[in-house]
Design a protein around this motif. Sequence first.
Motif, mmCIF file in Angstrom:
data_model
loop_
_atom_site.group_PDB
_atom_site.id
_atom_site.type_symbol
_atom_site.label_atom_id
_atom_site.label_comp_id
_atom_site.label_asym_id
_atom_site.label_seq_id
_atom_site.Cartn_x
_atom_site.Cartn_y
_atom_site.Cartn_z
ATOM 1 N N PHE A 178 -16.675 8.426 39.166
ATOM 2 C CA PHE A 178 -15.676 7.985 38.208
ATOM 3 C C PHE A 178 -14.268 8.088 38.789
ATOM 4 C CE2 PHE A 178 -13.675 11.968 36.912
ATOM 5 C CZ PHE A 178 -14.620 12.935 37.241
ATOM 6 N N GLU B 13 -12.270 -2.058 38.032
ATOM 7 C CA GLU B 13 -13.534 -2.760 37.820
ATOM 8 C C GLU B 13 -13.781 -3.741 38.961
ATOM 9 O OE1 GLU B 13 -14.125 -2.931 32.973
ATOM 10 O OE2 GLU B 13 -12.671 -4.293 33.888
ATOM 11 N N THR C 199 -17.491 1.894 37.840
ATOM 12 C CA THR C 199 -18.235 1.676 36.596
ATOM 13 C C THR C 199 -17.927 2.710 35.521
ATOM 14 O OG1 THR C 199 -20.074 2.941 37.502
ATOM 15 C CG2 THR C 199 -20.161 0.547 37.774
ATOM 16 N N GLU C 200 -17.254 3.806 35.896
ATOM 17 C CA GLU C 200 -16.844 4.783 34.879
ATOM 18 C C GLU C 200 -15.384 5.136 35.131
ATOM 19 O OE1 GLU C 200 -19.151 8.435 34.397
ATOM 20 O OE2 GLU C 200 -17.329 9.451 33.738
ATOM 21 N N ARG D 157 -12.181 7.306 33.459
ATOM 22 C CA ARG D 157 -11.730 8.268 32.434
ATOM 23 C C ARG D 157 -10.227 8.113 32.270
ATOM 24 N NH1 ARG D 157 -15.445 13.633 33.975
ATOM 25 N NH2 ARG D 157 -17.373 12.422 34.254
ATOM 26 N N ALA E 25 -16.617 -1.627 32.830
ATOM 27 C CA ALA E 25 -16.755 -0.177 33.004
ATOM 28 C C ALA E 25 -16.941 0.543 31.682
ATOM 29 C CB ALA E 25 -15.526 0.375 33.728
ATOM 30 N N ARG E 26 -17.526 1.725 31.785
ATOM 31 C CA ARG E 26 -17.607 2.642 30.645
ATOM 32 C C ARG E 26 -16.347 3.499 30.694
ATOM 33 N NH1 ARG E 26 -20.813 7.938 30.206
ATOM 34 N NH2 ARG E 26 -20.705 7.887 32.477
ATOM 35 N N ILE F 158 -14.126 6.850 29.285
ATOM 36 C CA ILE F 158 -14.166 8.149 28.608
ATOM 37 C C ILE F 158 -12.719 8.481 28.232
ATOM 38 C CG2 ILE F 158 -14.765 10.602 28.773
ATOM 39 C CD1 ILE F 158 -17.219 8.938 29.112
ATOM 40 N N GLU G 296 -18.940 13.006 27.986
ATOM 41 C CA GLU G 296 -19.371 12.206 26.841
ATOM 42 C C GLU G 296 -20.276 12.993 25.914
ATOM 43 O OE1 GLU G 296 -19.901 11.582 30.016
ATOM 44 O OE2 GLU G 296 -22.000 11.041 30.419
ATOM 45 N N GLN H 100 -16.935 8.206 24.342
ATOM 46 C CA GLN H 100 -17.492 7.322 25.364
ATOM 47 C C GLN H 100 -17.381 5.906 24.797
ATOM 48 O OE1 GLN H 100 -21.477 7.280 28.061
ATOM 49 N NE2 GLN H 100 -21.790 7.674 25.904
ATOM 50 N N PHE I 288 -17.891 1.910 25.305
ATOM 51 C CA PHE I 288 -18.539 0.846 26.067
ATOM 52 C C PHE I 288 -17.773 -0.453 25.888
ATOM 53 C CE2 PHE I 288 -22.105 3.225 27.506
ATOM 54 C CZ PHE I 288 -22.414 4.123 26.506
#
Lengths: 271, 216
Positions: free
Chosen positions: A14, A65, A70-71, A73, A91-92, A94, A240, A247, A249
């Motif tokens: 991340f 991205e 992909t993650e 924060r 991306a996810r 947080i 998360e 979290q 999406f």
Amino acid sequence: MSAKSAVSAPSPAFHVIACEVFRFELTMLCAQMPLAPQVHFLPQGLHDTPDLLTKEMNSAIAALEGAGVTEIRLCYGLCGRGISGVRAKKARLIVPRVHDCIALLMGQNVNDGASNIADGTADEHSASSDESVISRDGSVFWSSIGWLKYSQVPFLEQKEVRRKDYTERFGEDSAAYLMEMEDAWLKEYKSATLIHWQGVGALDTLLQEAERVAEQANLPLKSYEGNPQFLRAFLGEAPENDSRFCQIFVGQYLDIAADGSLCIMGEAACV
Amino acid sequence: MSEVLEEISAKLQKGKMKDVAALTQQAFDEGIDALTILNEGLMPGMDVIGERFKKNTIFIPEVLIAARAMAAGTDILRPLLSAGSGEQKGTVVLGTIKDDLHDIGKNLVRMMMESKGLNVIDLGVNVKPEKYIEAAIEHNAEIIACSALLTTTMVHIKDVVTAVQESPLAGKVKIMVGGAPINQAFCDSVGADCYSPDAPTAAVDALRLCSELHAA
């Protein structure tokens, strides 16, 4: 160079996008981590222009991205709802479930529903039996090492530059009026508090700087030792799974409901 | 338009308070009636300021000094306006919401509303719901306008809406909301009547709402 050192140490998958107000605290925490994430800072103060914060954040997310992250924060609170306009495409995300940086710097959940101006009047929501939650007094002017460096001290130091600029543009009389208006912005606060962390900056120097700022409005200054645990958890394993973090999406966003609660809105999309 | 009225507008736009005051007096001494000086000299100047502010071609400092110049002109005119000669455009009770101490935006709203001829009762900051109600009843206000600059305090706007609904003012006043974290969706969710994205729009919206209430 040995074969061992030629191999790059893995870093967390991340990345972090953070307000520069957290630079010193995050630098300390990352230095303590065996595997620290890459942290990308956006300028402090974007909360004053939430639309611009949204725009800058979305650009920063798109860039990450595009690099395959992909993650991501986000070391932000809702920050004037600048974060509610943030949309990831792949991306996810947080995000801490807080209104602004103060809770993260203090290291505790802040029950902003219990905030009340120090006039002795208790808000109907004021009681909290959870000691991990503190009530934030709305009459406090907050400070931290990042706030001092990137906002409050520069504002003071640029005062004469602004006065000169106003005089050149509008004349002496209007300049004096505008400087009076500037000084008035602190007048409603009742006190100032410096949030400091052990190991981040020299406390006596920070107190001196915070005192200079507080003196502008004759505010008494207190200090509060912040707890790194909130931000440490943000950088740690699986935040998360911690109710202090959201979290988010693709298709979702963080926003404030009519009752003041911070909620994930929208529907998660298939990506 | 008379040259002196054009000059009043021009000087107001530059924030020249003393010039605006002097020219306002001069215009009256030349035989132009006070209402005309207000409507065709001072207000057009603030209208230009409002439009430029919305387009981001000028910023808060320019608006503040223009508003100060406007106030200097209206201070001259106030005793000269005969009773009943000015339109009763409406009264707005304005304040920053409970637990919120920010007032710059609210003050800009007040200045823009006053420049439109509205009577503004400014309650200041950290205003509890009941204070808005009390002031609106005391001053026969058409509008209660709430400003919030923090996401931690905007929730109190709902308390104002509820308090109005449960008071003798229900159905008789309009509730306006604004401030950096506020948007139309929030306005709708709390049941307020009007969201204004900036101070000049708030002044126009307030005039419109007052007209609607008077026509009803």
